[in-house]
Structures are given as structure tokens and as C-alpha cells.
Design a protein around this motif. Structure first.
Motif, PDB file in Angstrom:
ATOM      1  N   SER A 202       0.579  -1.214   0.314  1.00 27.84           N
ATOM      2  CA  SER A 202       0.038   0.049   0.046  1.00 27.84           C
ATOM      3  C   SER A 202       0.668   1.239   0.028  1.00 27.84           C
ATOM      4  N   GLU A 218      -0.896  -4.785  10.673  1.00 33.27           N
ATOM      5  CA  GLU A 218      -1.378  -5.077   9.441  1.00 33.27           C
ATOM      6  C   GLU A 218      -0.147  -5.330   8.282  1.00 33.27           C
TER       7      GLU A 218
ATOM      8  N   LEU B 106     -10.524  -3.086  10.946  1.00 34.38           N
ATOM      9  CA  LEU B 106      -9.100  -3.790  11.177  1.00 34.38           C
ATOM     10  C   LEU B 106      -9.148  -4.502  12.344  1.00 34.38           C
ATOM     11  N   PHE B 107     -10.064  -3.957  13.309  1.00 39.26           N
ATOM     12  CA  PHE B 107      -9.929  -4.593  14.696  1.00 39.26           C
ATOM     13  C   PHE B 107     -10.855  -5.944  14.740  1.00 39.26           C
ATOM     14  N   GLY B 110      -8.597  -7.840  10.981  1.00 41.62           N
ATOM     15  CA  GLY B 110      -7.222  -7.540  10.654  1.00 41.62           C
ATOM     16  C   GLY B 110      -6.324  -8.597  11.200  1.00 41.62           C
ATOM     17  N   ARG B 111      -5.196  -8.511  11.188  1.00 40.10           N
ATOM     18  CA  ARG B 111      -4.204  -9.538  11.699  1.00 40.10           C
ATOM     19  C   ARG B 111      -3.949  -9.772  12.965  1.00 40.10           C
ATOM     20  N   GLY B 127      -6.565  -8.100   4.814  1.00 36.13           N
ATOM     21  CA  GLY B 127      -6.030  -6.687   4.488  1.00 36.13           C
ATOM     22  C   GLY B 127      -5.123  -6.387   3.136  1.00 36.13           C
ATOM     23  N   PHE B 128      -5.272  -5.268   2.574  1.00 34.08           N
ATOM     24  CA  PHE B 128      -4.584  -4.799   1.419  1.00 34.08           C
ATOM     25  C   PHE B 128      -4.983  -5.655   0.151  1.00 34.08           C
ATOM     26  N   LEU B 206      -9.525   3.552   2.688  1.00 36.74           N
ATOM     27  CA  LEU B 206      -7.918   3.783   2.919  1.00 36.74           C
ATOM     28  C   LEU B 206      -7.272   3.078   4.134  1.00 36.74           C
ATOM     29  N   MET B 207      -8.379   3.141   5.198  1.00 34.28           N
ATOM     30  CA  MET B 207      -7.864   2.446   6.554  1.00 34.28           C
ATOM     31  C   MET B 207      -7.659   1.066   6.333  1.00 34.28           C
ATOM     32  N   PHE B 208      -8.719   0.501   5.832  1.00 31.17           N
ATOM     33  CA  PHE B 208      -8.640  -1.128   5.968  1.00 31.17           C
ATOM     34  C   PHE B 208      -7.847  -1.808   4.684  1.00 31.17           C
ATOM     35  N   ALA B 209      -7.879  -1.120   3.518  1.00 31.91           N
ATOM     36  CA  ALA B 209      -7.380  -1.835   2.340  1.00 31.91           C
ATOM     37  C   ALA B 209      -6.390  -1.092   2.052  1.00 31.91           C
ATOM     38  N   GLY B 210      -6.109   0.108   2.358  1.00 27.43           N
ATOM     39  CA  GLY B 210      -4.767   0.557   1.980  1.00 27.43           C
ATOM     40  C   GLY B 210      -5.035   1.298   0.403  1.00 27.43           C
ATOM     41  N   ASN B 211      -4.060   1.643  -0.157  1.00 30.36           N
ATOM     42  CA  ASN B 211      -4.022   2.306  -1.457  1.00 30.36           C
ATOM     43  C   ASN B 211      -2.948   1.863  -2.281  1.00 30.36           C
ATOM     44  N   MET B 212      -3.500   0.867  -3.127  1.00 28.50           N
ATOM     45  CA  MET B 212      -2.464   0.383  -4.111  1.00 28.50           C
ATOM     46  C   MET B 212      -3.145   0.156  -5.479  1.00 28.50           C
ATOM     47  N   TYR B 224      -7.894  11.486  -4.307  1.00 32.56           N
ATOM     48  CA  TYR B 224      -7.357  11.926  -3.243  1.00 32.56           C
ATOM     49  C   TYR B 224      -5.670  11.919  -3.338  1.00 32.56           C
TER      50      TYR B 224
END
Lengths: 294, 267
Positions: A202, A218, B106-107, B110-111, B127-128, B206-212, B224
């Protein structure tokens, strides 16, 4: 007809309850606001003398500051209040690029403290700020989640991981990270950046997102500023990047052109650059302005 | 007040809000130049993000309708305190700020989340991944559908359902052949709201999956990202987002309207 009446009274009752809840929360908000002006209303005689000095009798100071400055500036606000008890300091913490855009659009800022000289120079070029000065530096560091602390002992170990989170190249920390990875090519192999980027899952839009993902486990590792790592040091391992490879971030501060409260703005800039200001910044993980190497 | 005056008052009140809602969308369009717009579209951010947005929002919409219809049906027919409690709890994701919804995901998933030991015995995690984007969209948008569908099902005349049951229709048949067609306008309105909300989803993703790019960077995240470097690109991408939404909303509206008139005319 019969069935419709209970439905109506039910809906009416719901509206009634909802309106009361709304009114109650508004009243609560009103009370909270009234708390603050109350003490100043007490000292009625003082205000009459203050009124004589209207042009310099500033009571509001609005500081636009990069998110990384939150902790240090909160400490300094308390110091500032002792020297300027009449002043109310309001902060707007956000990414430097957002703050720059807000100032360009005419947001009523008095002081701008940026995590990046680029945005400050853009504003200076447009005559939106006056005479910026460097007041701190921030050192990128490698942060590692506790599960991976035994795998990663230095920057060179990054390609061993599976989930790295970096700043997006569009934001300052991401740009510094790219430069660090490029510089590492000389000692860690020409393809070092490619090998690291193959493990990137990410590209976060601000440094706090990088921090959050590593401290929640994570992601296994990321690169953030020392000041960020400092604020979460209990949840992760911080590793120093070799000075020869590192790119230190410069933090400039300036009074915004046409600031509504230039006297307080000047006082704030002076405080940040004073010994007390530099001590608070060092405490938060920054490097003082006159020091560029850790 | 005369009837003309009343009509004018209604027009004024409604018009103020309509203008307020439309003005920012128009401003987005009129403050860009054609050259900026085409330059923005040439940005490498655009197409992978648009594609990902369409795929993930379509997936989360299908999941919402498949799982949300039975839930709304049960809630609409329930008169117990449990039903009321469930109905309230599942509205909460609408109130929570999206970034908080992302942290909550995430809580949960998440991992180190509460379900981690049970969900990820092998150490892999959601995640991601693109699936994380779908989950984030589902969490913030599904409540809109369930809400609309529940009230639509409540409007269905109970006597029709009872008649169908006494004539031997199975519960699923009652839902599929009687309740759902009668509640259709409400169901469609809810689905449209859900889809629109998930198309604009930003914070939780953005918080949980990210930005890829290509994997988790949806159109709002791409906007953004562009905003950090180039306002003109961000604006072009926003116009694409608004344009896609406008086209799809308009099509749905036309289809629903067409169906409604088709159903009315033969009878």
C-alpha cells in the motif's frame, strides 16, 4: 382508518422524541461553548483598558501546521498561553499540501508551519507568506511491527518481508522514501528499490496511515518520521536509517501574508524558534533547526 | 396564505436546497478547462481506478441485495424488541465516520483483530486486497439498502401476504412473488443509495484496504492521491466520478420509471 391511527401516533411520537433529543444536544453544545468566554466576561475593568489598544489587542491566533507537529505544538500552546493569557490559539493540523491549498484559497491562517519546503516556496512565490525560516528537521526512520522485529535489523533486510507500507510518492514522506531507496542502491545493490517495491502492499496518503498500519500489525514495516515513531514507540520497533542514505525533512515556518493577527503570529514564530520551542520539538522527536544530522 | 402564495413558498424552500446541492457539482465542472480535463484523463491513475471502482461497487451491491433483502424482510415482519434492537444496531455504520469504520474493520478482520485466530490460521489475511475494499464498501453502504428495504416491506399490505400463505405459498415464494414486486420501488431506491454511497467510499477503504493501484485504489482514493500533487487531475477524476454516477443513476431512474408505467398500462 383504524389501522392508520396507531401508525400516525407512533410516527408523531418518534418525531417528538427525536426533536427533543436534537434540542437537548444543541443545548449541550451551547453550554459547552459558554464555558469559555465566561472568565473573560468577569474581568470587565481590564477589557476597557485593552480596548484602547485595539489595533494590537489580538485575541485569536490561528496556526496551520503539518500533522506531525501536533504533539510538539500542543505543548507550545500551553507555554504561549502563559505569556499571552488573552490569546486563544486555534490549530489546523493537516497534510502540508492540504494546508497550502487552503491558504491559497484564502483560509484565515496567521502562521503556516510546513513539513516540506516545496509547499512553503510555492506560497512564497505567490506572495502568500512572509520570510519563511527553518525551525526543525525530521529524520525518516524504519519502523517494524513486533512480529517482524526478529527478521529486520536494518534497511537492508526490507526485501525479506512480505508486506511493506510506504508513503505515496505524491506526499513528502513518500518522496523522501524513494530518495532513500535510490541512495541505498550504491551499497545494497542496483535493484534494491525494485526489490523493496515488489513487497509494497500500500502507498499511504499520509504518514499517520503508515504508522497505523505498522503499529496494528497489518503491515510488517514502513518508513515514517522519527516524530511519528516516537508517538507510538510502545507498539513497534524503530530502526535508524544510516545517515549517508537518509534524507532529512526540513520544516519551515512563516507568517501568512495579510494575517489577521500579525503580532501574535510573530510571537508564535519567535516561541517556536526559541530555546523552549526547540526543546519541545526535540522532546517530540524532531531535530533542532541548527542541527541537520542526528 | 393564498394557494398561489403557498405554492411559491414551497417552490422557494425546495429551490434553495436544490440549488445548494447542485451548485458544487456544477462548480466542479465549470471551473475546469477542456485542456485540463483531457490532461487529467490521460493520467495513469484514471482507468485502473475507474475499473476497480466499478467492479468493487457492483460486487458489494450484489452482496448487499442478496443478503440485505432477507434481513430487511425479517426486520419488517418482526415486532419483537430483538428486531428493533437489530434494526438500530445495523444503522450505526451510517453514523460512524468512515475512517472509524475502517479502524473497526481492522479490529475485526485485521491480523490482530478479534477474528484473526479463527479466520487466518495460515497467516494470510484480507488486508490490502480487493476483497478488503468490497468489505469496506459493504459496511458503510449496506445499511442504506436495509433501511429502505425494511420500510418498503412494511408498506406491503399484510392481508395480501396472509391470503397467499393460506393458499399454500411457501415463505420464500411469498417474499419473491408478492412482497418483493410490491416493494420494488423502495428496494430499487435503497439499492441506488447503497451503490452511490459505496462509489464515494473513501475513509474506510483507505484505512482497511490501503491505497495500491489496480488492487485497492478506487476512484475516490485516486482522486485524493492526485489531490496531493495536482489539483487539475483531481478535478478531472472527480468529474469522471460524478459523470459515471450521474449516468448510472439516470439509467436506473429511466428503467424503474419504464417498468412502473409498463405495469400500470395493461391493467
Amino acid at each position: 382508518m383504524r389501522t392508520s391511527r396507531p401508525i400516525w401516533s407512533g410516527a408523531a411520537r418518534a418525531c417528538y422524541v427525536f426533536t427533543w433529543l436534537l434540542a437537548a444536544s444543541l443545548a449541550l453544545a451551547g453550554c459547552a461553548r459558554e464555558d469559555k468566554p465566561a472568565p473573560s466576561a468577569d474581568k470587565q475593568p481590564a477589557t476597557s483598558t485593552e480596548k484602547q489598544l485595539t489595533p494590537s489587542a489580538e485575541k485569536q491566533l490561528t496556526v496551520f501546521a503539518a500533522s506531525s507537529l501536533r504533539d510538539a505544538f500542543a505543548v507550545l500552546a500551553a507555554v504561549f498561553k502563559t505569556a499571552h493569557p488573552e490569546a486563544e490559539v486555534t490549530f489546523n493540523f493537516a497534510g502540508s499540501q492540504d494546508l497550502r491549498a487552503q491558504i491559497e484559497q484564502g483560509a484565515p491562517a496567521d502562521v503556516f508551519a510546513s513539513a516540506d519546503t516545496k509547499h512553503m516556496e510555492t506560497l512564497l512565490g505567490a506572495s502568500r507568506v512572509l520570510a519563511p525560516a527553518l525551525f526543525a528537521h525530521n529524520e525518516p526512520v524504519l519502523i517494524v511491527a513486533r512480529e517482524s522485529a526478529s527478521t529486520v535489523h536494518s534497511l537492508a533486510d526490507l526485501p525479506l518481508l512480505e508486506r511493506i507500507v510506504l508513503g505515496a510518492p505524491e506526499v513528502p514522506i513518500g518522496r523522501y522514501t524513494q530518495q532513500i531507496l535510490d541512495r541505498a542502491a550504491a551499497t545494497l545493490g542496483a535493484d534494491f528499490r525494485t526489490r523493496v517495491e515488489a513487497k509494497v502492499v500500500s502507498r499511504e496518503l499520509n504518514v499517520r496511515q503508515v504508522l497505523a498500519k505498522v503499529s496494528l500489525g497489518e503491515a510488517q514495516a514502513g518508513i515514517v518520521y522519527r516524530s511519528d515513531a516516537e508517538s507510538a514507540k510502545d507498539t513497534l520497533t524503530t530502526l535508524t536509517i544510516p545517515p549517508a542514505l537518509n534524507v532529512i525533512a526540513d520544516y519551515p515556518i512563516a507568517i501568512v501574508a495579510g494575517a489577521g493577527h500579525p503580532r501574535l503570529a510573530r510571537a508564535w514564530v519567535d516561541l517556536v524558534r526559541s530555546a523552549a520551542g526547540q526543546a519541545a520539538l526535540t522532546q517530540a522527536g524532531f531535530l533542532p533547526a541548527n542541527e541537520t544530522r542526528p | 396564505m393564498s394557494s398561489l402564495g403557498q405554492r411559491l413558498a414551497l417552490l422557494l424552500a425546495g429551490g434553495v436546497l436544490a440549488l445548494f446541492l447542485a451548485a458544487p457539482m456544477f462548480a466542479l465542472l465549470v471551473t475546469t478547462t477542456a485542456a485540463d480535463f483531457w490532461n487529467g484523463l490521460a493520467s495513469p491513475l484514471v482507468w485502473p481506478a475507474l475499473r476497480l471502482s466499478l467492479i468493487t461497487t457492483a460486487t458489494s451491491l450484489v452482496l448487499t441485495v442478496l443478503l440485505g433483502t432477507p434481513l430487511a424482510w425479517l426486520l419488517a415482519r418482526s415486532s419483537t424488541r430483538l428486531g428493533a434492537a437489530v434494526e438500530t444496531v445495523i444503522q450505526l455504520p451510517m453514523v460512524v465516520p468512515p475512517a472509524v469504520a475502517g479502524v473497526a474493520l481492522l479490529f475485526t478482520f485485521g491480523r490482530r483483530g478479534v477474528l484473526a485466530g479463527w479466520l487466518y490460521p495460515t497467516g494470510s489475511s484480507v488486508g490490502f486486497t480487493t476483497l478488503a475494499v468490497v468489505l469496506a464498501e459493504l459496511l458503510v453502504s449496506a445499511p442504506f439498502f436495509v433501511q429502505a428495504a425494511t420500510s418498503a416491506f412494511r408498506q406491503v399490505d399484510r392481508r395480501l401476504l396472509v391470503v397467499a400463505q393460506t393458499m399454500g405459498a411457501s415463505p420464500l415464494r411469498v417474499l419473491a412473488r408478492i412482497a418483493a414486486p410490491l416493494a420494488m420501488p423502495g428496494l430499487v431506491a435503497g439499492a441506488v443509495m447503497t451503490w452511490a454511497r459505496s462509489l464515494g467510499e473513501f475513509g474506510a477503504t483507505l484505512m482497511f484496504a490501503g491505497n495500491m493501484q489496480g488492487r485497492t485504489q478506487t476512484l475516490p482514493l485516486a482522486i485524493y492521491t492526485a489531490l496531493e500533487s495536482n489539483l487539475a487531475t483531481a478535478q478531472s477524476l472527480s468529474i469522471v466520478l460524478v459523470g459515471v454516477a450521474f449516468a448510472l443513476l439516470l439509467t436506473t431512474r429511466a428503467l424503474v420509471h419504464g417498468q412502473a408505467t409498463a405495469r400500470e398500462s395493461p391493467s
